[in-house]
Design a protein around this motif. Structure first.
Motif, PDB file in Angstrom:
ATOM      1  N   LEU A  63       0.826  -1.197   0.000  1.00  0.00           N
ATOM      2  CA  LEU A  63       0.000   0.000   0.000  1.00  0.00           C
ATOM      3  C   LEU A  63       0.856   1.240   0.000  1.00  0.00           C
ATOM      4  CD1 LEU A  63      -2.634   1.632   0.685  1.00  0.00           C
ATOM      5  CD2 LEU A  63      -2.120   1.165   3.095  1.00  0.00           C
ATOM      6  N   VAL A  64       0.464   2.225  -0.810  1.00  0.00           N
ATOM      7  CA  VAL A  64       1.112   3.524  -0.751  1.00  0.00           C
ATOM      8  C   VAL A  64       0.495   4.260   0.431  1.00  0.00           C
ATOM      9  CG1 VAL A  64       1.549   5.676  -1.933  1.00  0.00           C
ATOM     10  CG2 VAL A  64       1.452   3.557  -3.222  1.00  0.00           C
ATOM     11  N   ALA A  65       1.137   4.145   1.587  1.00  0.00           N
ATOM     12  CA  ALA A  65       0.580   4.706   2.809  1.00  0.00           C
ATOM     13  C   ALA A  65       0.848   6.194   2.869  1.00  0.00           C
ATOM     14  CB  ALA A  65       1.208   4.011   4.014  1.00  0.00           C
ATOM     15  N   PRO A  66       0.052   6.941   3.629  1.00  0.00           N
ATOM     16  CA  PRO A  66       0.329   8.355   3.813  1.00  0.00           C
ATOM     17  C   PRO A  66       1.753   8.557   4.295  1.00  0.00           C
ATOM     18  CG  PRO A  66      -1.814   7.787   4.709  1.00  0.00           C
ATOM     19  CD  PRO A  66      -1.151   6.497   4.336  1.00  0.00           C
ATOM     20  N   ALA A  67       2.493   9.446   3.642  1.00  0.00           N
ATOM     21  CA  ALA A  67       3.915   9.605   3.922  1.00  0.00           C
ATOM     22  C   ALA A  67       4.153  10.722   4.921  1.00  0.00           C
ATOM     23  CB  ALA A  67       4.670   9.917   2.622  1.00  0.00           C
ATOM     24  N   VAL A  68       5.221  10.586   5.681  1.00  0.00           N
ATOM     25  CA  VAL A  68       5.669  11.686   6.515  1.00  0.00           C
ATOM     26  C   VAL A  68       6.096  12.810   5.594  1.00  0.00           C
ATOM     27  CG1 VAL A  68       7.362  12.372   8.237  1.00  0.00           C
ATOM     28  CG2 VAL A  68       6.405  10.062   8.292  1.00  0.00           C
ATOM     29  N   ALA A  69       5.823  14.040   5.959  1.00  0.00           N
ATOM     30  CA  ALA A  69       5.966  15.172   5.044  1.00  0.00           C
ATOM     31  C   ALA A  69       7.359  15.290   4.471  1.00  0.00           C
ATOM     32  CB  ALA A  69       5.580  16.459   5.760  1.00  0.00           C
ATOM     33  N   GLN A  70       8.381  14.936   5.255  1.00  0.00           N
ATOM     34  CA  GLN A  70       9.748  15.109   4.782  1.00  0.00           C
ATOM     35  C   GLN A  70      10.332  13.822   4.205  1.00  0.00           C
ATOM     36  OE1 GLN A  70      11.994  16.835   8.003  1.00  0.00           O
ATOM     37  NE2 GLN A  70      11.318  18.874   7.508  1.00  0.00           N
ATOM     38  N   GLU A  71       9.512  12.813   3.935  1.00  0.00           N
ATOM     39  CA  GLU A  71      10.028  11.553   3.432  1.00  0.00           C
ATOM     40  C   GLU A  71       9.248  11.126   2.204  1.00  0.00           C
ATOM     41  OE1 GLU A  71      10.109   8.896   6.771  1.00  0.00           O
ATOM     42  OE2 GLU A  71      11.948   9.763   7.537  1.00  0.00           O
ATOM     43  N   MET A  72       9.472  11.830   1.119  1.00  0.00           N
ATOM     44  CA  MET A  72       8.803  11.512  -0.130  1.00  0.00           C
ATOM     45  C   MET A  72       9.453  10.291  -0.771  1.00  0.00           C
ATOM     46  SD  MET A  72       6.655  13.959  -0.022  1.00  0.00           S
ATOM     47  CE  MET A  72       6.424  15.632   0.577  1.00  0.00           C
ATOM     48  N   ARG A  73       8.660   9.567  -1.519  1.00  0.00           N
ATOM     49  CA  ARG A  73       9.157   8.365  -2.184  1.00  0.00           C
ATOM     50  C   ARG A  73       9.340   8.648  -3.678  1.00  0.00           C
ATOM     51  NH1 ARG A  73       7.979   3.740   1.169  1.00  0.00           N
ATOM     52  NH2 ARG A  73       6.831   4.430   3.000  1.00  0.00           N
ATOM     53  N   GLY A  74      10.483   8.288  -4.213  1.00  0.00           N
ATOM     54  CA  GLY A  74      10.718   8.451  -5.635  1.00  0.00           C
ATOM     55  C   GLY A  74      10.783   7.123  -6.355  1.00  0.00           C
ATOM     56  N   HIS A  75      11.334   6.103  -5.678  1.00  0.00           N
ATOM     57  CA  HIS A  75      11.492   4.791  -6.310  1.00  0.00           C
ATOM     58  C   HIS A  75      10.339   3.860  -5.959  1.00  0.00           C
ATOM     59  CE1 HIS A  75      15.401   5.104  -8.219  1.00  0.00           C
ATOM     60  NE2 HIS A  75      15.894   5.694  -7.150  1.00  0.00           N
ATOM     61  N   ASP A  90      13.890  -1.253  -8.675  1.00  0.00           N
ATOM     62  CA  ASP A  90      12.782  -1.055  -9.623  1.00  0.00           C
ATOM     63  C   ASP A  90      13.266  -0.861 -11.055  1.00  0.00           C
ATOM     64  OD1 ASP A  90      13.712   1.561  -9.797  1.00  0.00           O
ATOM     65  OD2 ASP A  90      11.973   2.472  -8.843  1.00  0.00           O
ATOM     66  N   SER A  91      14.565  -0.982 -11.296  1.00  0.00           N
ATOM     67  CA  SER A  91      15.233  -0.902 -12.606  1.00  0.00           C
ATOM     68  C   SER A  91      15.513   0.516 -13.064  1.00  0.00           C
ATOM     69  CB  SER A  91      14.466  -1.657 -13.704  1.00  0.00           C
ATOM     70  OG  SER A  91      13.391  -0.900 -14.210  1.00  0.00           O
ATOM     71  N   SER A  92      15.223   1.516 -12.237  1.00  0.00           N
ATOM     72  CA  SER A  92      15.466   2.899 -12.640  1.00  0.00           C
ATOM     73  C   SER A  92      16.551   3.541 -11.788  1.00  0.00           C
ATOM     74  CB  SER A  92      14.180   3.724 -12.512  1.00  0.00           C
ATOM     75  OG  SER A  92      13.878   3.994 -11.153  1.00  0.00           O
ATOM     76  N   ALA A  93      17.100   4.631 -12.311  1.00  0.00           N
ATOM     77  CA  ALA A  93      17.957   5.532 -11.535  1.00  0.00           C
ATOM     78  C   ALA A  93      17.281   6.896 -11.560  1.00  0.00           C
ATOM     79  CB  ALA A  93      19.360   5.621 -12.132  1.00  0.00           C
ATOM     80  N   LEU A 129      16.232   7.925 -15.111  1.00  0.00           N
ATOM     81  CA  LEU A 129      17.075   7.322 -16.142  1.00  0.00           C
ATOM     82  C   LEU A 129      16.645   5.869 -16.306  1.00  0.00           C
ATOM     83  CD1 LEU A 129      20.509   8.767 -14.934  1.00  0.00           C
ATOM     84  CD2 LEU A 129      18.816   9.814 -16.462  1.00  0.00           C
ATOM     85  N   ARG A 130      16.141   5.550 -17.476  1.00  0.00           N
ATOM     86  CA  ARG A 130      15.604   4.207 -17.733  1.00  0.00           C
ATOM     87  C   ARG A 130      16.409   3.547 -18.847  1.00  0.00           C
ATOM     88  NH1 ARG A 130      10.996   7.658 -17.435  1.00  0.00           N
ATOM     89  NH2 ARG A 130       9.666   7.237 -15.629  1.00  0.00           N
ATOM     90  N   GLY A 131      17.346   2.706 -18.463  1.00  0.00           N
ATOM     91  CA  GLY A 131      18.145   2.030 -19.470  1.00  0.00           C
ATOM     92  C   GLY A 131      18.467   0.598 -19.114  1.00  0.00           C
ATOM     93  N   HIS A 132      18.021   0.163 -17.929  1.00  0.00           N
ATOM     94  CA  HIS A 132      18.319  -1.190 -17.463  1.00  0.00           C
ATOM     95  C   HIS A 132      17.057  -2.036 -17.436  1.00  0.00           C
ATOM     96  CE1 HIS A 132      22.490  -0.321 -16.298  1.00  0.00           C
ATOM     97  NE2 HIS A 132      22.040   0.851 -15.894  1.00  0.00           N
ATOM     98  N   ASP A 133      17.248  -3.332 -17.619  1.00  0.00           N
ATOM     99  CA  ASP A 133      16.127  -4.264 -17.633  1.00  0.00           C
ATOM    100  C   ASP A 133      15.776  -4.776 -16.244  1.00  0.00           C
ATOM    101  OD1 ASP A 133      15.900  -4.088 -20.380  1.00  0.00           O
ATOM    102  OD2 ASP A 133      17.278  -5.762 -20.725  1.00  0.00           O
ATOM    103  N   SER A 134      16.654  -4.543 -15.281  1.00  0.00           N
ATOM    104  CA  SER A 134      16.421  -5.036 -13.924  1.00  0.00           C
ATOM    105  C   SER A 134      17.162  -4.129 -12.953  1.00  0.00           C
ATOM    106  CB  SER A 134      16.871  -6.498 -13.805  1.00  0.00           C
ATOM    107  OG  SER A 134      18.178  -6.662 -14.318  1.00  0.00           O
ATOM    108  N   SER A 135      17.414  -4.613 -11.765  1.00  0.00           N
ATOM    109  CA  SER A 135      17.958  -3.801 -10.683  1.00  0.00           C
ATOM    110  C   SER A 135      19.181  -2.974 -11.084  1.00  0.00           C
ATOM    111  CB  SER A 135      18.340  -4.724  -9.518  1.00  0.00           C
ATOM    112  OG  SER A 135      19.050  -4.040  -8.528  1.00  0.00           O
ATOM    113  N   VAL A 136      19.198  -1.703 -10.639  1.00  0.00           N
ATOM    114  CA  VAL A 136      20.385  -0.854 -10.780  1.00  0.00           C
ATOM    115  C   VAL A 136      21.189  -1.018  -9.501  1.00  0.00           C
ATOM    116  CG1 VAL A 136      21.262   1.487 -11.110  1.00  0.00           C
ATOM    117  CG2 VAL A 136      19.168   0.765 -12.274  1.00  0.00           C
TER     118      VAL A 136
END
Length: 435
Positions: free
Chosen positions: A22-34, A56-59, A73-80
């Motif tokens: 679940l994408v749970a409500p986040a703490v204000a200073q802890e945003m998720r990018g990956h 998640d295969s991205s940088a 940056l999306r250039g890998h097929d699996s884990s960076v």
């Protein structure tokens, strides 16, 4: 005893569950990018930009001061698995797919693909003169890549997976560590390598400017060696395997991350643990000091990048500390606002917000997928017949981007609670001018 290869093979199963959380409500200073654990971190020499690599295969490239995701940056097929920052402003990523990619900020495609290994690449290192890149792979080889162009060459071949690599202070040799339990100093001119048998997998290492080598082992110890491989001392940094090691810009401190979530800050002179940074107890997979500051960045299994003051242990919050948009401020009391904060590092809501790592969401209701002005969408999205409505946005987060928009490399995010999903969609519609 656990090593990096064994830990990561176990994580393959765990990651499938992690990405469905679940994408749970986040703490204000802890945003998720990956959309998955943050496996790798590096900071540009001037301290302005950071790059993170994920399962998640991205940088993601971050503007630290603004707290914004500059690009994905999306250039890998699996884990960076590894990233590096070059002095000329470029960045390097390396992945489980064996690829090593060279990126220039502002470009959607890699500038070069200087080498491909036959197995996952676990570590990268930049030479002291900034002219060469060293790569370490589970195919047992470490290779040297000329950054100005030219063929990569094999510097050493070992009998098991390599987990770590670094250059000696004079740049004439590389140091490697791997699953076979040995630390090796390998001359690049073809001379005889020095082998230090440790009996346990070496999961990470760092080389100081004066030549000392700090190696993190699978039993939680950090051992410090002279430049020629003579042990100077050891520290019990964690009760679990060390998975990342870094040196402060002034060379006075070693940071060592244990798999359960703690990070030991070690005085390099006395080899004493000054303090332990304890996060939420989730795996810490990566760390990097920020040049020009006393900050340490860590990447964890909860998909966050955090900032710490290494001299005090103070938690400074996440790198992704974006200024709230006008829409977030105006609708701060809306129940969907907290759910959306996980998206705000990559997407803007306001008319003048523009594109970030993801396209602007202003005007998204009624817009055809893959058509936001100025954003470089993947071919898979440009060819889809989807119009964004409250219903299609709800479906995206209900089943996840991978299932709803096959071919996208958008980090996987699902909202499994019906009320949260309803609140999120309603908030997006109100915040982006549809209602």
């Amino acid at each position: 005893m656990f090593s990096i290869p064994r830990l990561l093979s176990c994580l393959t199963i765990a990651l499938a569950a992690c990405l469905a959380l679940l994408v749970a409500p986040a703490v204000a200073q802890e945003m998720r990018g990956h959309g998955g654990p943050v496996r790798a971190l590096a900071v540009a020499p001037d301290g302005s930009l950071a790059i993170s690599g994920s399962f998640d295969s991205s940088a993601i490239l971050w503007d630290i001061e603004q707290g914004l995701a500059v690009s994905v940056l999306r250039g890998h097929d699996s884990s960076v698995n590894a990233v590096a920052a070059l002095a000329d402003g470029r960045f390097v990523t390396a992945g489980e797919d064996g690829r090593v990619l060279l990126w220039r900020p502002g470009r959607a495609e890699p500038e070069a693909r200087p080498v491909t290994h036959e197995a996952p690449v676990a570590a990268l290192a930049i030479s002291p003169d900034r002219r060469s890149l060293a790569t370490a792979s589970w195919d047992g080889t470490a290779r040297i890549v000329p950054l100005a162009g030219g063929e990569a060459r094999v510097a050493t071949t070992q009998r098991g997976p390599l987990n770590a690599v670094g250059f000696t202070a004079d740049g004439r040799s590389i140091v490697t560590g791997g699953h076979d339990g040995a630390l090796r100093i390998v001359p690049l001119d073809g001379g005889t390598e020095r082998v230090v048998e440790l009996g346990l997998p070496v999961n990470a290492l760092a080389v100081a400017g004066d030549g000392e080598i700090a190696a993190g082992l699978a039993d939680g110890r950090v051992i410090v060696f002279s430049g020629n491989g003579v042990p100077r001392g050891e520290i019990r940094a964690a009760e679990t395997p060390i998975v990342a090691v870094g040196l402060s810009p002034d060379g006075t401190r070693i940071a060592a991350a244990g798999i359960r979530g703690s990070v030991a800050i070690i005085n390099r002179r006395s080899l004493a643990v000054e303090r332990v940074l304890v996060g939420p107890g989730l795996p810490v997979w990566s760390l990097a000091f920020r040049p020009g500051t006393e900050e340490l960045l860590t990447g964890g299994g909860d998909r966050l990048v955090r900032r710490w003051l290494a001299t005090t242990g103070e938690h400074l919050g996440a790198v992704i500390l974006a200024k709230p948009s006008d829409a977030l401020t105006r609708l701060a009391d809306h129940p969907g606002a907290e759910v959306f904060r996980a998206c705000s590092a990559c997407h803007t809501l306001d008319p003048d917000g523009g594109n970030r790592a993801g396209p602007t969401l202003y005007g998204v209701i009624g817009r055809r997928i893959g058509t936001a002005a100025g954003y470089d969408f993947s071919p898979a999205l440009r060819g889809m017949d989807i119009i964004w409505t409250k219903e299609t946005i709800a479906r995206l987060f209900e089943i996840g981007p991978t299932a709803y928009t096959p071919g996208t490399k958008m980090p996987e995010q699902r909202v499994t609670d019906p009320e949260d999903l309803k609140d999120l969609v309603d908030f997006i519609a109100k915040a982006t001018g549809a209602e």
